[in-house]
Write an enzyme that holds these catalytic residues in place. Structure first.
Site, mmCIF file in Angstrom:
data_model
loop_
_atom_site.group_PDB
_atom_site.id
_atom_site.type_symbol
_atom_site.label_atom_id
_atom_site.label_comp_id
_atom_site.label_asym_id
_atom_site.label_seq_id
_atom_site.Cartn_x
_atom_site.Cartn_y
_atom_site.Cartn_z
ATOM 1 N N GLY A 7 0.810 -1.207 0.000
ATOM 2 C CA GLY A 7 0.000 0.000 0.000
ATOM 3 C C GLY A 7 0.846 1.260 0.000
ATOM 4 C CB ALA A 8 1.281 4.052 -1.866
ATOM 5 N N GLY A 9 -0.811 4.225 1.202
ATOM 6 C CA GLY A 9 -1.761 5.093 1.879
ATOM 7 C C GLY A 9 -1.065 5.979 2.882
ATOM 8 N N GLY A 12 2.013 3.683 5.088
ATOM 9 C CA GLY A 12 2.910 3.117 4.094
ATOM 10 C C GLY A 12 3.425 4.154 3.115
ATOM 11 C CG ASN A 100 -2.941 1.324 14.942
ATOM 12 O OD1 ASN A 100 -1.799 1.715 15.182
ATOM 13 N ND2 ASN A 100 -3.785 2.027 14.207
ATOM 14 C CE LYS A 183 0.447 3.197 17.290
ATOM 15 N NZ LYS A 183 0.712 2.983 15.861
ATOM 16 C CD GLU A 266 -7.191 -0.401 12.067
ATOM 17 O OE1 GLU A 266 -6.430 -1.182 11.469
ATOM 18 O OE2 GLU A 266 -6.784 0.586 12.714
#
Length: 306
Positions: A7-9, A12, A100, A183, A266
């Site tokens: 991905g290139a979101g 990423g 996450n 996190k 999510e």
């Protein structure tokens, strides 16, 4: 090392672009429509740390192994993501998830073998603009990763030499599972708070019980982490508490931004899993229960609308 970024979101696209701009060998596995846009205008990052637009290598189908495959998908896309990258995972390859939460590790371990799955996480407020540009929403740009076993340490040390070239804060953690749980504790509490209240932190803090509610969320999540064997450090708790109780803050969890944008969230992977762990450990978690039910009800309405 040859890196494949799924991905290139937001995540990423940001870290992949920074690495590619530094000369690291990065290829992006993207859908055909995204590949066409990137071929036409390059990968664009808009950031307080400096804008960049650059041509990047893309593929729409994996056909050969890479040294490290980085997964930056949403949790609800994990199954399709795993299928997409499987041809890129060879006998000497490693996979680093940047998702996450914690539940995805079990699925990845089962599919590829625990010895192939590194630990990774990203701390960055980032989103994807309608025009495809990656927009960095603040100064934070931290990339943390590490070995989940002693046998993985050599590849992590080699990979760190590439990752540190990206110009962002790169951390090779000696205890990546502790870092992941710290996190996760913050994220679940932060998402639960801002999604339940449907408001940024600053607005929540104007409520009479706003700070008490924020602290209750954090206490529940910290108790679960401790029961799982990863009690958050005092420094991590202080950082989380500041993020969640600063008056005047415009901060919101990315889950709220997804919710308000009308997309999938999510909540099962973050809130649902944290709540399930609380119940399995015998920990009372009323705030998590209400927040998760709230998100389930929202999802029911969203899917009913088609």
């Amino acid at each position: 090392m040859r890196l494949l970024m799924l991905g290139a979101g937001g995540i990423g696209g940001y870290f992949g672009a920074r690495l590619a701009a530094a000369g690291v060998d990065v290829t992006f596995l993207v859908r055909p429509a995204r590949a066409e846009k990137l071929a036409a205008g390059g990968l664009r990052v808009v950031s307080p740390k400096g804008d960049v637009t650059l041509a990047v290598k893309t593929i729409t189908r994996a056909t050969e192994p890479f040294d490290v495959v980085l997964l930056s998908c949403k949790a609800y896309d994990l199954d399709s993501a795993v299928d997409a990258v499987a041809p890129a995972v060879g006998p000497s390859s490693f996979v680093m998830p940047l998702l996450n939460g914690a539940r995805h590790y079990a699925a990845l371990d089962e599919r590829f073998g625990a010895e192939r799955i590194l630990g990774g996480l990203a701390h960055i407020p980032v989103t994807l603009d309608p025009d495809g540009a990656v927009r960095h929403l603040g100064a934070l740009q931290r990339f943390t990763f590490g070995a989940r076993s002693d046998a993985q340490k050599p590849v992590c040390e080699t990979l760190f030499q590439d990752i540190r070239r990206g110009g962002f804060e790169a951390i090779l953690s000696e205890n990546i599972e502790q870092a992941m749980w710290e996190k996760y504790t913050l994220l679940a509490a932060y998402a639960g708070l801002t999604c339940l209240m449907r408001a940024p932190v600053g607005a929540i803090m104007t409520a009479d019980d706003g700070e008490a509610i924020a602290n209750a969320f954090l206490a529940e999540c910290a108790a679960v982490a401790a029961a799982e064997g990863f009690a958050p450090s005092e420094a991590a708790l202080a950082e989380a508490r500041t993020l969640m109780t600063t008056r005047g803050s415009s901060g919101t969890a990315s889950m709220l931004r997804d919710l308000e944008g009308g997309g999938r969230t999510e909540h099962d992977h973050i809130l649902g899993d944290m709540l399930a762990r609380a119940r399995s450990q015998g920990i009372a978690a009323p705030m998590l229960a209400v927040a998760y039910a709230h998100m389930q009800a929202h999802e029911a309405r969203r899917t009913a609308k088609g």
